[in-house]
Write an enzyme that holds these catalytic residues in place. Sequence first.
Site, mmCIF file in Angstrom:
data_model
loop_
_atom_site.group_PDB
_atom_site.id
_atom_site.type_symbol
_atom_site.label_atom_id
_atom_site.label_comp_id
_atom_site.label_asym_id
_atom_site.label_seq_id
_atom_site.Cartn_x
_atom_site.Cartn_y
_atom_site.Cartn_z
ATOM 1 C CG ASN A 90 -1.530 1.335 1.520
ATOM 2 O OD1 ASN A 90 -2.350 1.827 0.760
ATOM 3 N ND2 ASN A 90 -1.121 1.942 2.634
ATOM 4 C CE1 TYR A 158 0.137 8.473 -5.891
ATOM 5 C CE2 TYR A 158 -1.622 8.697 -7.515
ATOM 6 C CZ TYR A 158 -1.166 8.224 -6.300
ATOM 7 O OH TYR A 158 -2.013 7.503 -5.493
ATOM 8 C CE LYS A 162 -0.069 4.773 -6.421
ATOM 9 N NZ LYS A 162 0.027 3.689 -5.413
ATOM 10 C CB THR A 193 -6.894 9.549 3.451
ATOM 11 O OG1 THR A 193 -6.496 10.034 2.152
ATOM 12 C CG2 THR A 193 -7.513 8.162 3.302
#
Length: 253
Positions: A90, A158, A162, A193
């Site tokens: 994760n 990012y 990913k 979050t």
Amino acid sequence: MATNPAAAGRVAIVTGGGTGIGRAAAQALLGGGWKVVVAGRRPEPLQEVVQQSAGNALAVPTDITDPDSVRALFDAAVKAFGRVDLLFNNAGTGLPANPLEDMAVADWKRVVDTNLNGMFYGIQNAFRVMKSQQPRGGRIINNGSISAHAPRPSSIAYTATKHAVTGLTKAASLDGRKYDIAVGQIDIGNAQTDMAARMARGVPQANGEIAVEPLMDVEIVGQSILYMANLPLEANVLFHTVMATKMPFVGRG
């Protein structure tokens, strides 16, 4: 969710387990009867998870960009609980939105080292342990992202990493067959979050506008991980997308 009797004695490692999605996953697994090893850079959030676990969790501070640190994480899990049945791979990081032509090379390398290299080290060590234990095998769930499918503006590091996670998932799923290791991916969109809190304040869209985006309860993600984890090894969720229903992803916004 009620404890699953079949989970008794099963052991999970959750990286990035002290906060956010990792913490929600660790808590869901603990609530479902799993023993959980939580890993992350900062020991304090990890200890908070352990203190709520009734002795069924272990905190192992880990730098996932360091292959020796990741190996030590798996060795600590085996020493404490005897085996590893699940890795929730994760831990990850991103950068503030910035034009790609202005990105510092050091920032690019930091994201690649965490989101791609660190995830590979986790997969590699899970294979090492899972193929040798008795009963043999286990499950790996990689945290992809909606960004594994479509980019946000000014997010090349990012997004690239990913997308690469999807390649890791497919290759490891194929290579894991001979060892009874099931490998899948969860792609998460706008879970509530600290990292995603900016969505509620408004974020850039592909058309240049700034828009507030809906968020979903992060506990929903934890329950998705628990569902995938509890499947028998003869079945695998290769890709699972869980997202805020009205977030701009499908269609044109």
